[in-house]
Scaffold this motif. Structure first.
Motif, mmCIF file in Angstrom:
data_model
loop_
_atom_site.group_PDB
_atom_site.id
_atom_site.type_symbol
_atom_site.label_atom_id
_atom_site.label_comp_id
_atom_site.label_asym_id
_atom_site.label_seq_id
_atom_site.Cartn_x
_atom_site.Cartn_y
_atom_site.Cartn_z
ATOM 1 N N LEU A 170 7.867 -20.305 -2.330
ATOM 2 C CA LEU A 170 7.606 -19.383 -1.223
ATOM 3 C C LEU A 170 8.084 -19.996 0.082
ATOM 4 N N VAL A 171 8.564 -19.145 0.978
ATOM 5 C CA VAL A 171 8.888 -19.595 2.334
ATOM 6 C C VAL A 171 7.613 -19.482 3.162
ATOM 7 N N LEU A 172 7.215 -20.608 3.719
ATOM 8 C CA LEU A 172 5.947 -20.657 4.462
ATOM 9 C C LEU A 172 6.186 -21.247 5.842
ATOM 10 N N PRO A 173 5.291 -20.985 6.809
ATOM 11 C CA PRO A 173 5.434 -21.609 8.126
ATOM 12 C C PRO A 173 5.339 -23.134 8.016
ATOM 13 N N GLU A 187 10.737 -23.987 2.333
ATOM 14 C CA GLU A 187 10.508 -23.404 1.008
ATOM 15 C C GLU A 187 9.620 -24.372 0.226
ATOM 16 N N VAL A 188 8.464 -23.873 -0.228
ATOM 17 C CA VAL A 188 7.486 -24.775 -0.834
ATOM 18 C C VAL A 188 7.079 -24.255 -2.213
ATOM 19 N N THR A 189 6.842 -25.182 -3.130
ATOM 20 C CA THR A 189 6.394 -24.797 -4.475
ATOM 21 C C THR A 189 4.884 -24.564 -4.469
ATOM 22 N N VAL A 190 4.454 -23.466 -5.076
ATOM 23 C CA VAL A 190 3.025 -23.153 -5.220
ATOM 24 C C VAL A 190 2.697 -23.105 -6.710
ATOM 25 N N LEU A 191 1.683 -23.904 -7.110
ATOM 26 C CA LEU A 191 1.308 -23.987 -8.531
ATOM 27 C C LEU A 191 0.165 -23.021 -8.836
ATOM 28 N N TYR A 192 0.216 -22.417 -10.035
ATOM 29 C CA TYR A 192 -0.836 -21.491 -10.467
ATOM 30 C C TYR A 192 -1.525 -22.047 -11.723
ATOM 31 N N PHE A 193 -2.831 -21.815 -11.795
ATOM 32 C CA PHE A 193 -3.607 -22.324 -12.936
ATOM 33 C C PHE A 193 -4.515 -21.235 -13.501
ATOM 34 N N ALA A 194 -4.900 -21.434 -14.759
ATOM 35 C CA ALA A 194 -5.978 -20.664 -15.395
ATOM 36 C C ALA A 194 -5.732 -19.159 -15.264
ATOM 37 N N GLN A 195 -6.758 -18.388 -14.826
ATOM 38 C CA GLN A 195 -6.601 -16.929 -14.767
ATOM 39 C C GLN A 195 -5.493 -16.515 -13.805
#
Lengths: 141, 82, 141, 82
Positions: free
Chosen positions: D23-26, D3-11
């Motif tokens: 998100l759960v990622l490989p 389970e990994v944190t994904v950061l979002y920016f701007a638009q």
């Protein structure tokens, strides 16, 4: 009245002429600058100091002509150009060129054009004094 | 044939041993004619003089320009500012 | 210890960062600078202000990487690079790049390289606010 | 499958209405795999997400990189600094 500034200055350039802060303006998104500094070495020889000679009335006039030339890159550019003359030591600034334009490509191109044309045509001559006691009038660069 | 002042700078002033001359020049002259007149006055330095450009009234000249006693001529050795 | 300086700054850049005076040094004959200034117009629209968003740890790291890249033009160059983020109004400086080298061509090339790479890769985003009350995240320039 | 944190920016942050997701990622993923996982969570914004790049631990990735719960992933919309 022209907003351009160009002048031959006695001695090294004062620190206030090294900054383009005076050219920040809301219609100009880009400022490109060139500062020439007296080097302590040339062709492998140590430079102790140098003396710039100048044909001053022609140099003042030519700086205005060169700014007019540079306006081919952007008719709305603003240029501030100063060249110091007389005695200088390594580390001291001898020339300062600042060009403000709306977009960056014209600012870089005009700034580069100004220093290249100064080195081709400005009636200013550099006599370098070396650490072996000799001196030489340079032949362009 | 006006008498005109010619200014010398940098290595030219050092080598010619003076910062100006008064030369008699044609009423219309190009750079080659001016350089020839200066060389005639200073034959030992004709090689240096041949490498110089000529300015009249603060402008480099290419073709012939009219000269009067009020003209200011300058011998411009290879420049090295910046 | 690196003599380079690179940093993300909150707000518009202070005037002290616009001058390359700190880079004048006897071994460096040339300093090329680029200052980016917030423009009051974009694509024909009036800009009232803008907000820069930033992924700060990555931006700080990337500035160091870009300076390392620019050293291909001169391994001895010194670069000072600052980018402001947050709220700014037209006329305020958002980015300042200063590059000192022995000779001018490398200074111009490295300075130009830095601003082009910043615009390609630096994780900084500009939201422009227009005089009609709308706003837009820009998509690069 | 960390389970990994994904950061979002701007638009991306504005359009997705949040500044991060978990998100759960490989255990090994390339940019396409990360973008696909973000799009699966936010299908209405898949066009915007497809135009973004991916950084892992402050570095743009091209090929596959190992991911752990400590990895910091960032969705990088087209940048516009300077």
């Amino acid at each position: 009245m022209s907003r351009h500034v160009h002048r031959i200055i006695d001695g090294p350039l004062p620190t206030a002429l090294l900054t383009p802060a005076a050219l920040t303006a809301p219609e100009h998104g880009a400022i490109a600058s060139f500062i020439g500094v007296v080097r302590n070495h040339h062709n492998g020889r140590g430079v102790t100091h140098l003396v710039y000679d100048c044909y001053r009335p022609m140099a003042e006039k030519l700086l205005a002509d060169l700014i007019a030339e540079a306006m081919r890159f952007d008719a709305d550019l603003i240029a501030h150009v100063h060249h110091g003359i007389g005695h200088m030591i390594p580390g001291q600034p001898s020339v300062a060129i600042h060009v403000a334009t709306a977009h960056r490509v014209a600012a870089f191109d005009a700034c580069r054009h100004l220093i290249e044309r100064i080195k081709e045509d400005l009636p200013v001559w550099k006599q370098e004094f070396y650490d072996d006691g000799t001196s030489l009038w340079l032949k362009g660069s | 044939m006006p008498e005109v002042t010619v200014l010398y700078f940098a290595q030219a002033r050092d080598r010619l041993g003076r910062d100006c001359d008064t030369l008699v020049l044609p009423a219309s002259a190009d750079a080659a004619a001016v350089l020839a007149a200066i060389s005639a006055r200073h034959p030992a330095n004709s090689a240096l003089i041949a490498r110089c450009r000529v300015a009249v009234d603060c402008q480099f000249i290419a073709g012939p320009v009219p000269l009067s006693p009020q003209s200011e001529i300058a011998l411009i050795p290879p420049v090295s500012g910046g």
